[in-house]
Design a protein around this motif. Structure first.
Motif, short mmCIF file in Angstrom:
data_model
loop_
_atom_site.label_atom_id
_atom_site.label_comp_id
_atom_site.label_asym_id
_atom_site.label_seq_id
_atom_site.Cartn_x
_atom_site.Cartn_y
_atom_site.Cartn_z
N UNK A 1 -0.36 7.40 -6.63
CA UNK A 1 -1.58 7.95 -6.53
C UNK A 1 -0.40 9.11 -6.18
N UNK B 1 1.95 1.83 -3.53
CA UNK B 1 0.36 2.59 -4.51
C UNK B 1 -0.16 3.95 -4.01
N UNK B 2 -0.05 4.51 -2.56
CA UNK B 2 0.47 5.09 -2.03
C UNK B 2 1.22 6.29 -3.02
N UNK C 1 -8.13 3.35 -12.24
CA UNK C 1 -7.76 4.52 -11.77
C UNK C 1 -6.61 4.96 -13.03
N UNK D 1 -1.48 13.02 -8.88
CA UNK D 1 -2.17 13.57 -8.92
C UNK D 1 -0.71 14.86 -9.10
N UNK E 1 0.87 -1.20 0.09
CA UNK E 1 -0.55 -0.15 -0.04
C UNK E 1 1.26 1.46 -0.19
N UNK E 2 2.17 1.12 0.25
CA UNK E 2 3.02 2.49 0.14
C UNK E 2 3.35 2.71 -0.77
N UNK F 1 -7.47 -3.13 -4.92
CA UNK F 1 -7.68 -1.67 -4.29
C UNK F 1 -8.72 -0.93 -4.85
N UNK F 2 -8.81 -1.44 -6.52
CA UNK F 2 -10.09 -1.12 -7.34
C UNK F 2 -8.91 0.28 -8.09
N UNK F 3 -8.01 -0.03 -7.87
CA UNK F 3 -6.91 1.28 -8.64
C UNK F 3 -6.65 0.37 -9.74
#
Lengths: 144, 113
Positions: free
Chosen positions: B63, B59-60, B97, B67, B56-57, B92-94
C-alpha cells in the motif's frame, strides 16, 4: 477423539514468528482442516504474534511468547500468552476497510477468520484465546 | 529473507519477489520498493509468483509503495498471486484497490499498450 496438543515458546523477535506459523499449520493439519482454512488460521495466529511483539512488548526482543495449540473434540484452540503491556480495549477494534492505508489489518484478519477471539489480562500476564471449530463440528459445549 | 530480483523491461521496473513476506522480511521489501519508486519509473510491476506467504505487514508495504507511485502518477501493479496470497487481498478487500495480473508478462503487455 482425545484432547491433545503442544506448547512452544519463542522470543519476542519477528524472525521467530515463522516457527509459530509452522507449528500452527501442522496443528491445523492434525485437526483435519482443509488447506485454505489452515492457511487462514495460520495467518490469524501470525497476526496475533506480531501484535504481541509490536504492541505488548513494544518491539523489545528477549521476552517470551508462549503458544499452546490444543485440539478438542470440537475445535482447535490456540492460546497465546505474554507478560507485556496490557492491550487497550479501545484500540482492539478492526478498522474500516474502506480506508486504504498501511496498517491496522491484523485485528481484522483475526476476527474475520477465527470463531473465538477472547482476550484476558491479569496479574500473570495477557492471554489471547483463538479457536476455530473443526470441520463438521457442532458449536462447542461449555466443557470444551 | 526474501529474494528480490529487479529488472527494467521496456522502461518499467519489475520486482520479482520470492519467499515469505512477514514482519521480519517486509522491511526488506519496503526498502526495495521505495528505492524503485524514488526513481519514478512510469510503471512498477511487483511479481509475487514466488511469494508463499504474505501478512498484513506485507500488505502495508505494498500500500505504501502504491501511494508513493501515485504521488508522481506512476502505475503500480501486482502479478502472479498464488491462491493463498490472493485470499489475503480478498479478505482485506485490497483486491479491489490494486491492479492484479495473472503473470508479469500479462502486466507488462497491458502496461505497454
Amino acid at each position: 477423539m482425545a484432547v491433545d496438543g503442544f506448547t512452544i515458546e519463542i522470543p519476542s523477535e519477528a524472525k521467530y514468528a515463522k516457527v509459530v506459523r509452522g507449528a500452527v499449520s501442522y496443528a491445523c493439519e492434525l485437526g483435519g482442516f482443509p488447506a485454505e482454512t489452515g492457511q487462514a488460521v495460520t495467518l490469524a495466529v501470525d497476526e496475533a504474534v506480531t501484535n504481541i511483539i509490536r504492541h505488548a512488548y513494544r518491539g523489545e526482543p528477549g521476552h517470551a511468547i508462549r503458544v499452546t495449540c490444543r485440539i478438542t473434540p470440537r475445535r482447535l484452540e490456540i492460546l497465546l500468552q505474554d507478560r507485556g503491556r496490557k492491550a487497550d480495549p479501545g484500540t482492539m477494534k478492526p478498522r474500516d476497510l474502506d480506508q486504504v492505508r498501511p496498517g491496522g489489518l491484523g485485528l481484522h484478519f483475526i476476527k474475520s477468520i477465527m470463531d473465538v477471539v477472547d482476550y484476558q489480562s491479569g496479574d500473570t500476564g495477557n492471554q489471547l484465546l483463538l479457536a476455530k471449530n473443526l470441520p463438521g463440528s457442532r458449536e462447542p459445549d461449555a466443557q470444551d | 529473507m526474501l529474494k528480490i530480483d529487479i529488472t527494467h523491461p521496456n522502461r518499467a521496473a519489475l520486482a520479482a519477489v520470492a519467499g515469505e513476506v512477514d514482519l521480519y522480511s517486509s522491511p526488506q521489501l519496503r526498502s526495495a520498493l521505495l528505492k524503485l519508486a524514488a526513481g519514478k519509473p512510469p510503471a512498477i510491476v511487483v511479481d509475487l509468483a514466488g511469494v508463499t506467504y504474505l501478512d498484513s505487514s506485507g500488505l502495508a508495504t505494498l500500500i505504501e509503495a502504491l501511494q508513493e507511485s501515485a504521488k508522481y502518477a506512476g502505475k503500480f501493479v501486482l502479478s502472479g498471486l498464488r491462491p493463498e496470497v490472493r485470499s489475503v487481498f480478498e479478505l482485506s478487500r485490497l483486491d479491489k484497490v490494486f491492479e492484479i495480473y495473472d503473470s508479469s508478462e500479462d502486466a507488462l503487455i497491458h502496461l505497454s499498450q
